[in-house]
Structure formats: structure tokens, C-alpha cells
Design a protein around this motif. Sequence first.
Motif, PDB file in Angstrom:
ATOM      1  N   THR A 213       0.799  -1.219   0.000  1.00 34.74           N
ATOM      2  CA  THR A 213       0.000   0.000   0.000  1.00 34.74           C
ATOM      3  C   THR A 213       0.834   1.272   0.000  1.00 34.74           C
ATOM      4  OG1 THR A 213      -0.190  -0.141   2.417  1.00 34.74           O
ATOM      5  CG2 THR A 213      -1.981  -1.104   1.127  1.00 34.74           C
ATOM      6  N   THR A 288      -0.935  -8.314   4.219  1.00 37.40           N
ATOM      7  CA  THR A 288      -1.389  -7.747   5.487  1.00 37.40           C
ATOM      8  C   THR A 288      -0.319  -7.975   6.547  1.00 37.40           C
ATOM      9  OG1 THR A 288      -2.555  -9.779   6.141  1.00 37.40           O
ATOM     10  CG2 THR A 288      -3.816  -8.137   4.915  1.00 37.40           C
ATOM     11  N   CYS A 445      -6.000  -2.115  -2.803  1.00 34.83           N
ATOM     12  CA  CYS A 445      -4.700  -1.568  -2.411  1.00 34.83           C
ATOM     13  C   CYS A 445      -4.649  -0.065  -2.699  1.00 34.83           C
ATOM     14  CB  CYS A 445      -3.613  -2.310  -3.192  1.00 34.83           C
ATOM     15  SG  CYS A 445      -1.937  -1.866  -2.752  1.00 34.83           S
ATOM     16  N   VAL A 448      -6.683   1.905  -0.126  1.00 38.13           N
ATOM     17  CA  VAL A 448      -5.992   2.073   1.157  1.00 38.13           C
ATOM     18  C   VAL A 448      -4.886   3.124   1.027  1.00 38.13           C
ATOM     19  CG1 VAL A 448      -4.568   0.924   2.898  1.00 38.13           C
ATOM     20  CG2 VAL A 448      -6.544  -0.264   1.916  1.00 38.13           C
ATOM     21  N   TYR A 453      -9.515   3.667   3.052  1.00 40.94           N
ATOM     22  CA  TYR A 453      -9.642   2.702   4.153  1.00 40.94           C
ATOM     23  C   TYR A 453      -8.345   2.711   4.939  1.00 40.94           C
ATOM     24  CZ  TYR A 453     -13.834   0.979   1.865  1.00 40.94           C
ATOM     25  OH  TYR A 453     -15.081   0.907   1.295  1.00 40.94           O
ATOM     26  N   LYS A 454      -8.443   2.354   6.223  1.00 43.37           N
ATOM     27  CA  LYS A 454      -7.254   2.413   7.066  1.00 43.37           C
ATOM     28  C   LYS A 454      -6.336   1.217   6.870  1.00 43.37           C
ATOM     29  CE  LYS A 454      -9.376   0.293  11.169  1.00 43.37           C
ATOM     30  NZ  LYS A 454      -9.683   0.471  12.605  1.00 43.37           N
ATOM     31  N   SER A 455      -6.874   0.115   6.326  1.00 43.51           N
ATOM     32  CA  SER A 455      -6.061  -1.091   6.158  1.00 43.51           C
ATOM     33  C   SER A 455      -6.653  -1.968   5.075  1.00 43.51           C
ATOM     34  CB  SER A 455      -6.002  -1.879   7.468  1.00 43.51           C
ATOM     35  OG  SER A 455      -7.294  -2.398   7.790  1.00 43.51           O
ATOM     36  N   GLU A 457      -7.335  -5.088   5.533  1.00 38.70           N
ATOM     37  CA  GLU A 457      -8.377  -5.876   6.198  1.00 38.70           C
ATOM     38  C   GLU A 457      -9.703  -5.118   6.220  1.00 38.70           C
ATOM     39  OE1 GLU A 457      -4.556  -6.833   8.600  1.00 38.70           O
ATOM     40  OE2 GLU A 457      -5.356  -5.191   7.398  1.00 38.70           O
TER      41      GLU A 457
END
Length: 499
Positions: A213, A288, A445, A448, A453-455, A457
Motif C-alpha cells: 500500500t 497484510t 490496495c 488504502v 480505508y485504514k487497512s 483488512e
Amino acid sequence: MRYYMGVDNGGTFIKAVIFDETGMAVAQAHEQIQLITPKPGFTERDMELLWQLNAKAMRAAVEQAGVPPEQIKGVSFSGHGKGLYLWGEGTPAYNGILSTDSRAVAYADKINGGPAADALFKKTVQKALCCQPVALLQWFRDNAPHVLEHTKWIFGVKDYIRYRLTGQAFAEITDFSGSNLVNLKTRSYDDEILELLDLSAIKGKLPPLRASTDVCGAVTKEAARQTGLAEGTLCAAGMFDIDASAIAMNIVNEEYLAVIAGTWSINEFIARQPIDDRSVMMNSIYCTPGYYLVEESSPTSASNLEWYMNTFLADLKKRCKERGENAYRLADELVESVAPEDTEVYFLPYIYGSNYNGNAKACFIGLSSYHTQAHVMRAVFEGVTFCHMAHIEKLLAHRPGVKAIRLAGGVTNSEIWSQMFADVTGRKVEIIRTKELGAFGAALCAAVACGGYKSMEAAAASLVAVEKSYTPVAACAEIYRKKYERYQRLAQLLEPLWH
């Protein structure tokens, strides 16, 4: 509305897909590039043409989406692992080499059987494969040293495409961790690995490593002109396509196996620690934090069907195309017309190599004058599925209680084949809503990297949905169990011939 583009370079197709912020595909385009096979075992592609076709696919997707390019906030990439893409001073140093290439079989064998094998394994936790950069670079060192002399950067396919978009050279960690050139424990290059492989001369040609990312530059003015993307659009590092497909199937814990049936037979799960007892083929770094990807793979999957239909049913495919019909629907009909218990024709799907031996060759066994195209087509479907099962068994030895298998790749276009995977493995098979999983994982990817998005996941939890599932049919599972045992025996009996 924010949009994200995923660009996926597989072994057969180039795909550019634009997703909206709900995870729905709003535009997609694909291109196919001609394979170059100058010698037996060589599978290459023209790198300049590869870039042009990538740019063409991206432009087509942008135009199809019909949104201002500035609303496409980020681009990321997935691509086939292994293989080799060498860039020189302003031009490719050689053709791109695919993961189906087997020219370096002897080099992989020498690494695995040589005096440095144990020391290397402790660092990379991998067996050497003939299609990995490590073996291919040794082949160039000995057979075409001028190519390495004129090489500025050593890339994987997706890193090469990102370089052409941004002008900045990076190597993404999930991809390069499967190259046998990275220390999986330190997650970095290792001078001792290069020394053990007699490849110290390439050290300065390895691009800096980045996480999936990480932002790795932005679309240049010239690339914007070619692709239709806005100049300055952020480009995230991306992922090895097996990671991209896994995250696109929401593989973020230890409940599932991921099976990707495309050019390669990819079978994998994620784990907190690599499997270091040599019982599995490959460990690499997952996309991850804190996880490794444990993989069993070989070039033995659905690409065998593509080869079969192109070789023996080319006229039929042409007629279907002219009539607007799908030739692969006919393949389904042929397979369905023969019950699994009504044929004992077996196919070893080794057109591009084997999970047992890089020198193995594909073959049909058990043919007679009675058999028809339907029997042969069923043998192709079953042979590919059985070869996946040979890998899956090794993984299940370490993860016996998996909840289900999540299946991706070309076989998911066939309900017959998807059900066959459930019957052969004896486990529930789930199919994700989005078909273009490599591109979808890449788009996650990008989302993020751009702050959506923060991650990874969180992105997967929000956007991934199961579309359909297949439950094993007990009667068929028993039939396939017996046929699989015979398939294994045939493969073992033929093994001495390949040596």
C-alpha cells in the motif's frame, strides 16, 4: 464518488478495471498479448508491446467509465509472480519472461541440490523454481551475460508497468519475496543470498523494496496522454497476483484456503509463521501485516484447457465467435454429457510443466476408439482439478480444519468445473462476487493507499461479498476419490521417464 483502478497482468490477459467506492466494477477492458516461444521451454513477451497494450486497456476503461479522470483517485497493480522483466537504459534489455518458462530447470535443480541449499532455505524458506528470477538470472549470467550488463533494473511484471506509468523504480515486497532473492525473516535483500547464488553483480540492479500500500509515484504527463488517466494520479505498489486474489476473497484469517485456477495452479493459506519443514513449495510475505502466504503451486491449471481448445478446437472457437457464442460453454456441455463414472481417460496437465518435475510432459492416458471429444474434455477438466488436489492435500496437512475453499480464476466461469472442485476436495467451495479478483485486489490496495480505508483488512471486510457456493455431492465425491487415487498412481509411474 471516488473510483480506483486495478491493473492486472496475468499469464494470458492484461486487464484494467475501474471500481467505485462500493466495490462494484463500473468499467473494464482487456487485451491479449501474443506469446513468443523461440525455443522449447521459452515463454516470452515483447515488453514494449506489453506496455502499449496496458496503456490501451487503461484508456479504454477510463473512456468506458465515463467519469472525469480526476475522480479516479488511485491506481494499483497485480501481476503474475516469478518470471523476469529486465529494463535497460530507456528500453527493455530483453523480452519479458513469463512464469511458465522452463529454460532454467537445471539451475533450479542445482540450487536445490547444491551445497548452499540449506543456507539459502534458512533465509528464503523456499525451494528454487526454474521460473523464479533467481534461476533465470543465473541462466543469463552463463548464457547471455551481455543482457545483464545492459540491465538497469530487475522487475516483476507489475513493477515494470508501474515504472512505465511513474518513471520511478521500486520492487514490491509480496512479489519479490517469492523470487528467492529476499530474506523472509528480515524482509529485505540479503548480501549473503547473492553471494551464495554467485549473483552479487546484480545487487545494484534490484529496485528498492516497498510494501503493497505504499505510494510509489504518480502518473506522469506522458503516461497520462497514453492511458487517459489524470496526470498526478497516485500509484500504489500493488501485489503479487496470488496476494491480490486472496485479499479480494477476504483471506484475512486462517479459516479459508484460497485456490486460484488460471495460468497457474495456485493453492494457499495465510499463517503467522512460515512452514519451514520443506513440506510445502513456497512461503512468501502476505499483503497484510504479520502474515505469511503459504503456497503450493505449479503451471498446471486452466491454461491447459486454453491450450487444448486453441490447438484442437480452433475452428470451433472461430465459428462460435462469429455467431456471438461462447466456445467455453460448449466445453461445459461436453463435460456434462459424460458422467464421471463413465470414463477412465486421464490427463496429466503438464503442458507448461509439472508439480513433480520441470521436465514432465502432458499426456492423455486410456484413450480408445470408443472415446469422443466429450471424454477428452472431461479428462482435461478432471486432470486440472486432480493436480490442484495434489497441492491442496499438502496444505491440509498443516490446516485440516479449514471452513471452506474460496475459488478464483477461469474455472469459476464454469459451474460444472466449480462443482467438480467441491466434489474432488470434499469441501465447500465459495465464489466471490467480483470475477476480476486480481484487479479488484489491486484496487483495494489503491483505496488504502489513497486514504479510503485504514487497512487492507478493513477494505476487504467492507467490499468483498460471496456470490455463490458449491457443496460436495457425496456420491460424486466417492467416484472422484477413486479416480484421483488412480491419477496419482499414473503420475508416479511416469515419473522415471521424465528423468
